[in-house]
Design a protein around this motif. Structure first.
Motif, PDB file in Angstrom:
ATOM      1  N   LEU A   4       0.822  -1.215   0.000  1.00  8.23           N
ATOM      2  CA  LEU A   4       0.000   0.000   0.000  1.00  8.23           C
ATOM      3  C   LEU A   4       0.859   1.270   0.000  1.00  8.23           C
ATOM      4  N   SER A   5       2.141   1.134  -0.234  1.00 11.34           N
ATOM      5  CA  SER A   5       3.052   2.280  -0.084  1.00 11.34           C
ATOM      6  C   SER A   5       2.721   3.440  -1.016  1.00 11.34           C
ATOM      7  N   ASP A   6       2.171   3.171  -2.195  1.00 15.46           N
ATOM      8  CA  ASP A   6       1.820   4.270  -3.113  1.00 15.46           C
ATOM      9  C   ASP A   6       0.783   5.206  -2.505  1.00 15.46           C
ATOM     10  N   TYR A   7       0.006   4.706  -1.547  1.00 19.55           N
ATOM     11  CA  TYR A   7      -1.131   5.459  -1.023  1.00 19.55           C
ATOM     12  C   TYR A   7      -0.876   6.090   0.344  1.00 19.55           C
ATOM     13  N   THR A   8       0.304   5.928   0.885  1.00 16.92           N
ATOM     14  CA  THR A   8       0.555   6.425   2.235  1.00 16.92           C
ATOM     15  C   THR A   8       0.732   7.933   2.255  1.00 16.92           C
ATOM     16  N   GLY A   9       0.136   8.570   3.269  1.00 18.69           N
ATOM     17  CA  GLY A   9       0.343  10.000   3.493  1.00 18.69           C
ATOM     18  C   GLY A   9      -0.123  10.893   2.365  1.00 18.69           C
ATOM     19  N   LEU A  10      -1.298  10.636   1.815  1.00 20.27           N
ATOM     20  CA  LEU A  10      -1.759  11.445   0.679  1.00 20.27           C
ATOM     21  C   LEU A  10      -2.047  12.887   1.061  1.00 20.27           C
ATOM     22  N   THR A  11      -2.237  13.172   2.345  1.00 16.61           N
ATOM     23  CA  THR A  11      -2.492  14.553   2.764  1.00 16.61           C
ATOM     24  C   THR A  11      -1.207  15.323   3.062  1.00 16.61           C
ATOM     25  N   ASP A  12      -0.077  14.653   3.021  1.00 17.47           N
ATOM     26  CA  ASP A  12       1.213  15.309   3.260  1.00 17.47           C
ATOM     27  C   ASP A  12       1.712  15.874   1.929  1.00 17.47           C
ATOM     28  N   VAL A  13       1.402  17.159   1.693  1.00 10.41           N
ATOM     29  CA  VAL A  13       1.659  17.756   0.381  1.00 10.41           C
ATOM     30  C   VAL A  13       3.135  17.736   0.038  1.00 10.41           C
ATOM     31  N   GLU A  14       3.988  18.114   0.979  1.00  6.90           N
ATOM     32  CA  GLU A  14       5.421  18.168   0.678  1.00  6.90           C
ATOM     33  C   GLU A  14       5.982  16.792   0.356  1.00  6.90           C
ATOM     34  N   LEU A  15       5.522  15.788   1.101  1.00 11.99           N
ATOM     35  CA  LEU A  15       5.961  14.416   0.834  1.00 11.99           C
ATOM     36  C   LEU A  15       5.552  13.983  -0.562  1.00 11.99           C
ATOM     37  N   ARG A  16       4.290  14.231  -0.908  1.00 14.17           N
ATOM     38  CA  ARG A  16       3.807  13.778  -2.210  1.00 14.17           C
ATOM     39  C   ARG A  16       4.430  14.562  -3.357  1.00 14.17           C
ATOM     40  N   ARG A  17       4.706  15.840  -3.141  1.00 12.04           N
ATOM     41  CA  ARG A  17       5.382  16.628  -4.182  1.00 12.04           C
ATOM     42  C   ARG A  17       6.746  16.048  -4.515  1.00 12.04           C
ATOM     43  N   ARG A  18       7.433  15.564  -3.493  1.00  6.95           N
ATOM     44  CA  ARG A  18       8.755  14.973  -3.723  1.00  6.95           C
ATOM     45  C   ARG A  18       8.645  13.570  -4.293  1.00  6.95           C
ATOM     46  N   ARG A  19       7.723  12.783  -3.727  1.00  7.28           N
ATOM     47  CA  ARG A  19       7.671  11.356  -4.055  1.00  7.28           C
ATOM     48  C   ARG A  19       7.126  11.074  -5.443  1.00  7.28           C
ATOM     49  N   GLU A  20       5.980  11.679  -5.747  1.00  7.30           N
ATOM     50  CA  GLU A  20       5.251  11.234  -6.926  1.00  7.30           C
ATOM     51  C   GLU A  20       6.011  11.448  -8.235  1.00  7.30           C
ATOM     52  N   PRO A  21       6.527  12.661  -8.508  1.00  6.37           N
ATOM     53  CA  PRO A  21       7.287  12.792  -9.754  1.00  6.37           C
ATOM     54  C   PRO A  21       8.544  11.932  -9.771  1.00  6.37           C
ATOM     55  N   ALA A  22       9.216  11.822  -8.610  1.00 10.84           N
ATOM     56  CA  ALA A  22      10.450  11.039  -8.546  1.00 10.84           C
ATOM     57  C   ALA A  22      10.196   9.562  -8.824  1.00 10.84           C
ATOM     58  N   GLU A  23       9.062   9.051  -8.355  1.00 14.46           N
ATOM     59  CA  GLU A  23       8.742   7.644  -8.540  1.00 14.46           C
ATOM     60  C   GLU A  23       7.873   7.386  -9.759  1.00 14.46           C
ATOM     61  N   GLY A  24       7.524   8.461 -10.481  1.00 16.91           N
ATOM     62  CA  GLY A  24       6.773   8.295 -11.721  1.00 16.91           C
ATOM     63  C   GLY A  24       5.334   7.857 -11.540  1.00 16.91           C
ATOM     64  N   LEU A  25       4.699   8.295 -10.440  1.00 15.02           N
ATOM     65  CA  LEU A  25       3.319   7.900 -10.199  1.00 15.02           C
ATOM     66  C   LEU A  25       2.454   9.120  -9.892  1.00 15.02           C
ATOM     67  N   PHE A  26       1.150   8.940  -9.971  1.00 11.58           N
ATOM     68  CA  PHE A  26       0.195   9.914  -9.443  1.00 11.58           C
ATOM     69  C   PHE A  26      -1.037   9.152  -9.000  1.00 11.58           C
ATOM     70  N   ILE A  27      -1.867   9.801  -8.185  1.00 16.33           N
ATOM     71  CA  ILE A  27      -3.050   9.156  -7.630  1.00 16.33           C
ATOM     72  C   ILE A  27      -4.308   9.716  -8.286  1.00 16.33           C
ATOM     73  N   ALA A  28      -5.125   8.816  -8.812  1.00 11.17           N
ATOM     74  CA  ALA A  28      -6.445   9.182  -9.348  1.00 11.17           C
ATOM     75  C   ALA A  28      -7.498   8.792  -8.321  1.00 11.17           C
ATOM     76  N   GLU A  29      -8.405   9.707  -8.025  1.00 11.30           N
ATOM     77  CA  GLU A  29      -9.396   9.490  -6.972  1.00 11.30           C
ATOM     78  C   GLU A  29     -10.802   9.534  -7.542  1.00 11.30           C
ATOM     79  N   GLY A  30     -11.574   8.510  -7.276  1.00  9.19           N
ATOM     80  CA  GLY A  30     -12.961   8.466  -7.712  1.00  9.19           C
ATOM     81  C   GLY A  30     -13.126   7.707  -9.019  1.00  9.19           C
TER      82      GLY A  30
END
Length: 272
Positions: free
Chosen positions: A15-41
């Protein structure tokens, strides 16, 4: 067909792709670096797939398994079924829409490649609010803008909040990043675009008087909420344009202003 996996441990590494979705700074660093993004709904997930984004995995609460059954049957990625309480512990918020998907990013095109076939382009400078980014992309898609160019310090259009606000329109309008050099705007002009800077400055021409819908190629420049376009960007523009205001209002939110301006530059408008 995807494998449906029930998980009851919030620390499960799957479930690591989904951890801390409300932590904006974490996701700003993680998502582009790991080549992922989260689609909701459901709608956003479907639009991401229709736009050719590859799914890494999906996270569903139990009642959404049947709703998303056709997607589960079509994709090879694992699907994790979890209780709503566990989803909240993992993501950091209550997942109202009950369905999340981790998607693989695509390589961004070069700005020059987008300009070749475009006639109506948005240039955003330092727009770093994810809600505004999403709103602008939604209006760009609805009102026929051909491409979006982003300065290096603009927010990520594929951040979860941007995608959600845009209702998946970030998948419909191609975009690219400009580099930080002043020459980058000159490249747009050399491609045949007239650069129009949107500003509330009284010296600017009313956007109706400028009649941008009659121009062959238009690049509409938008600045950040509050500060607006930088002096450098304003000086690089071919013309300044403004939206006429009434009742003493000095300006609109950049998302609302963008929608008005996009309609003004759209081709095929009825003449008054």
């Amino acid at each position: 067909m995807a494998e449906l996996i029930t998980i009851d441990d919030p620390d499960d590494p799957r479930l690591s792709d989904y951890t801390g979705l409300t932590d904006v700074e974490l996701r700003r660093r993680r998502e582009p670096a790991e080549g992922l993004f989260i689609a909701e709904g459901e709608k956003v997930i479907r639009r991401a797939r229709q736009s050719g984004y590859e799914m890494r995995s999906m996270l569903l609460s139990a009642k959404w398994v049947d709703v998303m059954r056709d997607v589960i049957d079509e994709v090879p990625a694992p699907v994790y079924a979890v209780a709503p309480e566990l989803a909240e512990r993992v993501t950091g918020y209550h997942v109202h829409r009950g369905a999340l998907a981790s998607m693989q990013r695509k390589p961004l095109p070069a700005a020059g490649d987008l300009l070749t076939a475009a006639r109506r382009v948005v240039i955003m400078e330092s727009v770093n609010d994810h809600t505004n980014i999403g709103a602008i992309f939604r209006s760009a898609a609805a009102l026929g803008m051909d491409a979006v160019l982003l300065s290096p310090d603009c927010a990520d259009p594929l951040y979860r909040r941007s995608v959600k606000v845009s209702m998946g329109a970030v998948f419909s309008v191609p975009y690219a990043r400009l580099d930080a050099r002043p020459k980058s705007l000159e490249t747009v002009r050399e491609a045949g675009f007239r650069l129009l800077a949107l500003t509330p400055d009284a010296k600017a021409t009313s956007i109706d008087e400028a009649a941008p819908h009659r121009l062959e190629r238009v690049a509409l420049m938008l600045g950040a909420e509050g500060d607006g376009l930088s002096t450098r960007a304003l000086m690089a523009a071919d013309a300044w344009v403004r939206i006429p205001m009434a009742h003493g209002v000095d300006s609109l939110n950049v998302g609302a202003a963008a929608a008005v301006a996009f309609y003004a530059v759209a081709t095929g408008r009825p003449e008054s």
